[in-house]
Write a protein that holds these residues in place. Structure first.
Motif, PDB file in Angstrom:
ATOM      1  N   LEU A 203       0.831  -1.207   0.000  1.00 39.83           N
ATOM      2  CA  LEU A 203       0.000   0.000   0.000  1.00 39.83           C
ATOM      3  C   LEU A 203       0.862   1.252   0.000  1.00 39.83           C
ATOM      4  O   LEU A 203       2.000   1.253   0.464  1.00 39.83           O
ATOM      5  CB  LEU A 203      -0.968   0.010   1.196  1.00 39.83           C
ATOM      6  CG  LEU A 203      -0.433   0.057   2.628  1.00 39.83           C
ATOM      7  CD1 LEU A 203       0.038   1.432   3.058  1.00 39.83           C
ATOM      8  CD2 LEU A 203      -1.503  -0.416   3.584  1.00 39.83           C
TER       9      LEU A 203
ATOM     10  N   LYS B 275       9.295  -7.624  -2.047  1.00 43.67           N
ATOM     11  CA  LYS B 275       8.987  -6.311  -1.475  1.00 43.67           C
ATOM     12  C   LYS B 275      10.154  -5.330  -1.672  1.00 43.67           C
ATOM     13  O   LYS B 275       9.977  -4.204  -2.124  1.00 43.67           O
ATOM     14  CB  LYS B 275       8.666  -6.480   0.019  1.00 43.67           C
ATOM     15  CG  LYS B 275       8.461  -5.199   0.775  1.00 43.67           C
ATOM     16  CD  LYS B 275       7.226  -4.445   0.320  1.00 43.67           C
ATOM     17  CE  LYS B 275       7.240  -3.026   0.853  1.00 43.67           C
ATOM     18  NZ  LYS B 275       6.133  -2.228   0.362  1.00 43.67           N
TER      19      LYS B 275
ATOM     20  N   CYS C 279       9.633   4.532   3.750  1.00 40.35           N
ATOM     21  CA  CYS C 279      10.039   3.235   3.189  1.00 40.35           C
ATOM     22  C   CYS C 279      11.105   3.266   2.106  1.00 40.35           C
ATOM     23  O   CYS C 279      12.106   2.578   2.253  1.00 40.35           O
ATOM     24  CB  CYS C 279       8.799   2.487   2.725  1.00 40.35           C
ATOM     25  SG  CYS C 279       7.810   1.991   4.156  1.00 40.35           S
TER      26      CYS C 279
HETATM   27  O1  LIG Z   1       6.794   0.147   1.350  1.00 33.29           O
HETATM   28  C1  LIG Z   1       6.170   1.168   1.461  1.00 33.29           C
HETATM   29  O2  LIG Z   1       6.090   1.837   2.478  1.00 33.29           O
HETATM   30  C2  LIG Z   1       5.441   1.759   0.300  1.00 33.29           C
HETATM   31  O3  LIG Z   1       6.367   2.689  -0.340  1.00 33.29           O
HETATM   32  C3  LIG Z   1       5.811   3.408  -1.435  1.00 33.29           C
HETATM   33  O4  LIG Z   1       4.675   4.156  -1.017  1.00 33.29           O
HETATM   34  P1  LIG Z   1       4.799   5.574  -0.273  1.00 33.29           P
HETATM   35  O5  LIG Z   1       6.149   5.715   0.339  1.00 33.29           O
HETATM   36  O6  LIG Z   1       3.606   5.690   0.592  1.00 33.29           O
HETATM   37  O7  LIG Z   1       4.629   6.688  -1.399  1.00 33.29           O
HETATM   38  P2  LIG Z   1       4.946   6.818  -2.959  1.00 33.29           P
HETATM   39  O8  LIG Z   1       3.750   7.329  -3.623  1.00 33.29           O
HETATM   40  O9  LIG Z   1       5.557   5.597  -3.502  1.00 33.29           O
HETATM   41  O10 LIG Z   1       6.047   7.976  -2.954  1.00 33.29           O
HETATM   42  C4  LIG Z   1       7.313   7.799  -2.357  1.00 33.29           C
HETATM   43  C5  LIG Z   1       8.187   8.999  -2.651  1.00 33.29           C
HETATM   44  O11 LIG Z   1       8.518   9.047  -4.037  1.00 33.29           O
HETATM   45  C6  LIG Z   1       8.245  10.341  -4.544  1.00 33.29           C
HETATM   46  N1  LIG Z   1       7.832  10.213  -5.969  1.00 33.29           N
HETATM   47  C7  LIG Z   1       6.868   9.321  -6.322  1.00 33.29           C
HETATM   48  C8  LIG Z   1       6.507   9.181  -7.655  1.00 33.29           C
HETATM   49  C9  LIG Z   1       7.138   9.949  -8.636  1.00 33.29           C
HETATM   50  O12 LIG Z   1       6.868   9.869  -9.856  1.00 33.29           O
HETATM   51  N2  LIG Z   1       8.107  10.824  -8.243  1.00 33.29           N
HETATM   52  C10 LIG Z   1       8.475  10.977  -6.932  1.00 33.29           C
HETATM   53  O13 LIG Z   1       9.382  11.785  -6.610  1.00 33.29           O
HETATM   54  C11 LIG Z   1       7.131  10.896  -3.657  1.00 33.29           C
HETATM   55  O14 LIG Z   1       7.115  12.295  -3.705  1.00 33.29           O
HETATM   56  C12 LIG Z   1       7.545  10.343  -2.317  1.00 33.29           C
HETATM   57  O15 LIG Z   1       8.493  11.174  -1.702  1.00 33.29           O
HETATM   58  C13 LIG Z   1       5.339   2.406  -2.489  1.00 33.29           C
HETATM   59  O16 LIG Z   1       4.733   3.125  -3.570  1.00 33.29           O
HETATM   60  C14 LIG Z   1       4.352   1.404  -1.904  1.00 33.29           C
HETATM   61  O17 LIG Z   1       4.000   0.444  -2.883  1.00 33.29           O
HETATM   62  C15 LIG Z   1       5.000   0.712  -0.703  1.00 33.29           C
HETATM   63  O18 LIG Z   1       4.105  -0.181  -0.086  1.00 33.29           O
END
Ligand SMILES: O=C(O)[C@H]1O[C@H](OP(=O)(O)OP(=O)(O)OC[C@H]2O[C@@H](n3ccc(=O)[nH]c3=O)[C@H](O)[C@@H]2O)[C@H](O)[C@@H](O)[C@@H]1O
Ligand SMILES: NC(=O)C1=CN([C@@H]2O[C@H](COP(=O)(O)OP(=O)(O)OC[C@H]3O[C@@H](n4cnc5c(N)ncnc54)[C@H](O)[C@@H]3O)[C@@H](O)[C@H]2O)C=CC1
Length: 437
Positions: free
Chosen positions: A151, A205, A261
């Protein structure tokens, strides 16, 4: 089914609530007494969209309960989920002490067959360790299952209720049958429940998170190169992403990935590799590039202000590590703000949900605004760190009136550069041509 969830953070509380939603009787256990007291009074202790609705109705239906007693939890559930922290240890590895300490207690306390499900993100071999630790004291049969969680914060409820896949790592048919029964209601659309061995599940994972972090980082490198050669990263992003082999998602450049994460999981896989004399060179690069990217706007800001930021008033929009969460763990905003403070800037900040958490960390070093516009009043520039929806279409005239100079440094590429040009802003973003500088 009777389910217990140990640890009620972002993963545990969402897991417990969503499993109650499909009719299971769920008991959530947490060591944090204050948190448990708040939940017992009907308060959701984190900001996670839509969680409150499910939380309220399942408490009301008597299917979702909370306790601080591990013993009670271990008696209640036939399936016991571990949703405990696995933070980064000093050497970069995942700290397994929470998982192993609770496992030790499980071994001492269970009196009949239980399935122990590890939902925490853990390195390969942890299921084996958990198995051994429980077996030391257990007087009954039990199985250990690896069930990593995918998630995303901000979309956690939807991701849990409609997962693209569920991964079950288990060598026990008895446990696998129970897990399938539990998860079948969530995959009626046909998405798969993937059964594999424990080690493959554990690695799936880390591989998924590291791949996504690499994808983002690759795009950040392309963005930085765009700036050198005058290309526009947003055009390149769409040009690439429309190839279905690449895909449109996770190609957004910015001031780096953060959160609870990606940073720790990439490091944990890197360290796990080193422990086996295997160098994940690609992860070394991802970590290094992301560290630099978090402050990618700083040289642009100092160039604009001719190196001197002392006494400059800067407004910050967005503090959470991403939109739709109050989570500030490893938020790029923190690195940005520390760098600006170090250079003598005065910061007034605004975030729709993360202000209390940032206040706890930064105290009086920052000024906290009650609205996005209030933050910009009298500021020499605005810096955007998180792409909350409410920042996407601001009232430009109002913004120009409030800012001393119409200057925006955008770490998330929220605005169209042509629009900013015609609105008369000095606009600096990532991987695109700067405007009116
Ligand atoms: O293991 C985990 O905790 C989770 O980590 C991420 O989820 P999350 O950390 O909630 O958020 P994301 O939407 O993945 O974003 C993570 C980071 O990447 C950055 N990001 C994301 C997407 C993008 O295109 N560019 C970008 O800089 C976001 O700003 C954020 O800082 C994964 O997407 C989940 O599948 C996973 O379960
Ligand atoms: N946050 C996320 O989006 C995701 C996290 N994960 C993984 O899930 C695991 C949990 O992460 P989060 O939910 O973010 O952690 P969290 O830090 O939000 O929550 C952990 C909870 O466990 C409790 N706890 C600690 N020790 C305990 C004990 N001995 N007994 C009972 N409760 C105890 C804490 O009080 C806290 O409420 C980690 O391994 C993480 O990597 C996996 C997917 C997504």
């Amino acid at each position: 089914m009777k389910i217990s969830v140990i640890g009620t953070g972002y993963v545990g509380l969402v897991t417990g609530t969503c499993l109650a939603e499909t009719g299971n009787e769920v008991l959530c256990v947490d060591i944090d007494e204050k948190k448990v007291a708040r939940m017992r009074q009907g308060e959701v202790p984190i900001y996670e969209p839509h969680l409150d609705v499910l939380f309220d109705r399942n408490i009301e239906a008597g299917r979702l309960n909370f306790t601080t007693s591990l013993e009670e939890g271990l008696t209640h559930g036939d399936i016991i989920f571990l949703a405990l922290p696995t933070p980064e240890d000093e050497d970069g590895s995942a700290d397994l002490s929470y998982v192993l300490n609770v496992s030790e207690e499980i071994g001492k306390k269970i009196k009949e067959y239980k399935v122990i499900v590890d939902k925490s993100t853990v390195p390969v071999g942890t299921a084996e360790k958990v198995q051994a630790v429980i077996a030391k004291n257990a007087s009954c049969e039990f199985d250990v299952v690896s069930n990593p969680e995918f998630l995303r914060e901000g979309f956690a409820v939807d991701d849990f209720l409609k997962p693209e896949r569920i991964v079950i790592g288990s060598s026990s048919e008895r446990a696998t049958t129970l897990m399938k029964k539990l998860y079948n209601p969530f995959v009626r659309s046909g998405n798969p429940i993937l059964i594999m061995d424990e080690k493959s599940a554990e690695l799936t994972k880390y591989a998924a998170n590291s791949f996504l972090a690499t994808k983002i980082t690759f795009m950040n490198e392309i963005a930085n190169y765009c700036e050198k050669v005058g290309a526009d990263v947003d055009k390149v992003r769409v040009g690439m992403g429309t190839d279905s082999r690449i895909g449109k998602r996770f190609l957004f450049p910015g001031i780096g990935y953060g959160g609870s994460c990606f940073p720790k999981d990439v490091k944990a896989l890197q360290k796990a590799g080193k422990d086996e004399n295997y160098d994940f060179k690609i992860l070394d690069a991802v970590i290094e590039i992301n560290d630099t990217q978090k402050t990618a706007l700083i040289p642009k800001i100092t160039t604009h202000f001719k190196a001197d930021l002392s006494g400059k008033k800067i407004a910050i929009w967005g503090l959470a590590f991403k939109p739709e969460t109050d989570d500030i763990r490893e938020a790029p905003s923190i690195y940005m703000m520390n760098a600006l403070l170090e250079k003598g800037a005065e910061l007034t900040v605004f975030d729709p949900e993360a202000m209390p958490n940032i206040k706890e960390k930064f105290g009086d070093t920052l000024t906290y605004a009650t609205s996005m516009y209030e933050a910009t009043k009298g500021a020499d520039a605005l810096v955007i760190c998180t792409e909350w929806s409410i920042f996407r279409t601001p009232n430009y005239s109002k913004l120009k009136e409030l800012l001393v100079h119409p200057v925006i440094f955008d770490g998330r590429n929220l605005y169209n550069t042509e629009d900013m040009k015609s609105e008369g802003f000095t606009y600096v973003s990532i991987g695109r041509k700067d405007v009116n500088v």
